[in-house]
Structures are given as C-alpha cells and as structure tokens.
Enzyme design. Sequence first.
Site, PDB file in Angstrom:
ATOM      1  CG  HIS A  87     -54.620  11.268 -27.164  1.00 15.52           C
ATOM      2  ND1 HIS A  87     -55.141  10.175 -27.936  1.00 15.52           N
ATOM      3  CD2 HIS A  87     -54.183  10.636 -25.865  1.00 15.52           C
ATOM      4  CE1 HIS A  87     -55.347   9.100 -27.203  1.00 15.52           C
ATOM      5  NE2 HIS A  87     -55.009   9.312 -26.021  1.00 15.52           N
ATOM      6  CB  SER A 122     -40.312  33.294 -45.781  1.00 16.76           C
ATOM      7  OG  SER A 122     -41.095  33.801 -46.895  1.00 16.76           O
ATOM      8  CE  LYS A 137     -43.092  31.440 -42.384  1.00 17.89           C
ATOM      9  NZ  LYS A 137     -43.767  30.724 -41.577  1.00 17.89           N
ATOM     10  CD  GLU A 147     -40.478  22.696 -42.478  1.00 13.39           C
ATOM     11  OE1 GLU A 147     -40.488  22.880 -43.770  1.00 13.39           O
ATOM     12  OE2 GLU A 147     -40.910  23.441 -41.582  1.00 13.39           O
TER      13      GLU A 147
END
Length: 463
Positions: free
Chosen positions: A162, A283, A289, A296
């Site tokens: 979980h 970024s 960043k 992704e």
Amino acid sequence: MTKNKNNRAIWSTRIKSNLSQNLLKFSNSLNVDKRLYKEDIAGSIAHVEMLFKQKIISFKIKNKIIYGLSRIEKEILNKKFKFIQNYEDIHMNIEKRLFQIIGEEAGYVHTGRSRNDQVITDFKIWMRSSIKEISTLINKLINSTLNLAAKNIDTIMPGFTHLKNAQPISFAHYLMAYVEMFERDKKRFLNTLNNLDENPLGVAALAGTSFNIDRNYTSKKLGFKKPTNNSIDTVSDRDFVLDFLYSTTVCSMHISRIAEELIILNSDGFKLVNLSDKIVMGSSIMPQKKNPDLLEYLRGKSGSTYGNLFSMLTILKGLPLSYFKDLQDDKKLIFDSKDTLVNCLKIFNEILKNLYPDKKNMLELANDGYITATDLADYFVKNHSLSFRKAYEKTASIVNFAEKKKKKLNELSLEELRKFEPKLTNDVLKVFDLRNSVNSKKSYGGTSFDNIKKMIMRYKKQK
Ligand code: ARG
C-alpha cells in the site's frame, strides 16, 4: 496469360476503371507493409522452388523468377526500388516489378497461392525474427538488472505494501522481482513463437488449390514445423497476432509498473533513487529541476500497446471467416507495438545503467514506520509459545505504546517491553535490527542475503 500493362492493376481486365486517388489512398497499405519485402521474397522463392520440384513450372521459369526476385531484393536494399502507391501493397509492387525485370514469365509466380496466404506467411516469418530480437533485448535488460542487483545485495530499503512501510528488504531482492517479470515475458514470447510455427503458404485464397503442391516442402524451406491443417482457418486466423500483441502488452505493462516505481522512489518525497544527468531532463522555467521524463514516457507507452491489442481484438470481433480487408491493419498494429516495445527495452536498459540507490536514505526510511513489528510478533511465537494471533495482538499494543511515547521500536528499553511480556530477555532486541530482519527471511524466495546471492548466480549462469 495475364496481360501486364505496368501502370495497371493486375485485375484491370475485369475491373474497368481505376479507384480514384482518394480511394486508393484509403485502401493502400504499402507504406506499412513494405517492411515485409525480405520475407515476401523469401516466401516467393520457396514457393517457386516447390512449384518446380512438383513439375508445375519449368526449371527455366523458376530460375528466372528467382533471379528477378533476388534483383528486386537488392534494389530495395540499396534504395533503388521505385515503390508505386497505386499497386496497393508490397506484394503487388514486387510482382509488378518482377514483370518488368523478367517479362511475362513472372506470371507464374502466383500459381497455387493467393495474397491471403502470402501475407500471413510473410507476417509469420517477420514475427519470428522480431521475437528473437525482442528476446535478446529482454536478456540484455535482465543482465543489467542482475549487475545492479549484485552491487546491492546488502542495500537495505523499506519494502512497501500500500506504499506504506511494510518490512525491510534488500534493494537487490526488489530488483530481482523485475528479473522474474522479464523471464516470464521471454517465456510468453517463446509461447507465441511456438504457436505460430505452422506454415500458411499454399492454402491459397481460402479453399486450398488444385495444383499438386507440396506444403511440407515449403514448410521446411521456410523453417516452419508443419503446414496448417485447414485452409479456411488459415486465412482467417489472427490468433498469432493477438498472442504477439498480448506478449508485447504485458512486457510494456511491466516496464510501466517499474517506471512508475522508480519515479516514486526518485521523487523528492522519497529520495531513495538517484538518476544520473544522462537520463533526466530540465524544465523550461524552473532552473533547479531534474525530471524523470524518460521514465514517465516509458510508463505512458503502455497506453499504445494496450490500444493496439484492443484494436485487433475489436477488428476480429464478429468478423466472419475468411479473409476480409478489415484484417489489413493487423500489420500496422503489430509494427507499432513491436517498435514501441523495442524502444522501451533499449531505453530502460540505459536507465538501469544510470540509476543509483541512495543507500543512506533507504536505510533511514526503513527505520521508520515500525517496520520490524512482524519480526517481533514472530519472535513471540518462536520464544514465548504464543499463537501468531496472540503475538500479533501483543505486538500491536507495543506499537501503540511506542507511538504514544514517540519512539521507534528499537528505542524501547527492555523494561518498557517487559510491561507487555515479563519473560522477555535482552535477546529480543536483535529483532529490531534491520539487517537481521532482512537476513532472517530465509524461506525459499525470501529476501535473505544468501537467497539473493544464489538467485543472482543462478540467473547469471543461465546467460
Ligand atoms: N494488403 C492486403 C493485406 O495485408 C493483402 C491481402 C489482400 N487480399 C485480398 N483478398 N484482397 O491484408
């Protein structure tokens, strides 16, 4: 004999007008299936060799056709071949060019076969080599995973259920879970390979042929185990396409799950895994960043492999036997899924080589969340003759107590613990040691260091 006017379709004697450019464009598959040219030529060569062996065509015609086909192969390879969109697909393009090179005798190449069996034959041959390519890439991935695991046997991290701290594990054990997934993927592709191992060539349009062909001969020539049994099923069947798409889908789903996990572990909330600058992106506005874009993208790519599987299932749903044009898109779907997966496998392999666990943070997080509570419960069962349920209850009370005192389990004193079980001795404190906890899971498949070492060795030996 077929009249060959090179600017006309093969069926121009029967069908008097040509499709308009728009309609042609709609039905044309050349840009997709030109990838099958090698397989198409190999299939045609095996076919004419068989026709000659069966005395259906002469030695001279067979040789001329093979000469023409070999020339076409070289032309395509050397980018000298002129693909003509009006000829619908790669099969008609090759046949038309054969007429140009060897003349009217090209008209014998299509004796006793149809494009229906021709296409599936090409497709199956292509799929065979694609599966080999994919298996090699999965093997590389497994190898990189094993290498990373070998370096991290005693890197301790929290294991989650979980996404909450559950029990301490070794990072290597966690990586070895990937190996299991990839091994199953390989098996799934191998099953796909075994199931498609029947030669479609010679079933012709749907009924078979009245020519005395030898399908065992072409099976052998083209490396198939045997010919297919039923001509109608053969031209209608796309189960092998579904199998391939499914295998691709599951493999890309595994990559997606792993990518998602690594994104989480790399996030600022977790900080358990670092990615080298080689595999992160910046970024346009936030100068600080370092984003895991590639992971992704790997996660997202499963979207198109799922889509392709569902598209094919939907195309086949309710489709009567035997060949219908609906089936033409099977190639587009397969090529897309194959290319996507090959890309994902290569990119994920790069990522594995540029990924570093933050051992300190992993250990720190593993020290949180009463992660050794199960070890304590097990200790009660083993040393204080409690049933597991009783031990569970007692441990839960101890966790509640620690929480109230704002202490970790390993910060409780023996006196405090004895309030719950007076017979406890100093010996109990070792269960709170994370290394000890990890190493105590010696059951087969568990996370003990010895188990992991043996498993890594076993897989390395298989390579
Ligand atoms: N390009 C077609 C396909 O891939 C070839 C098969 C055509 N057969 C036919 N009966 N029209 O499906």
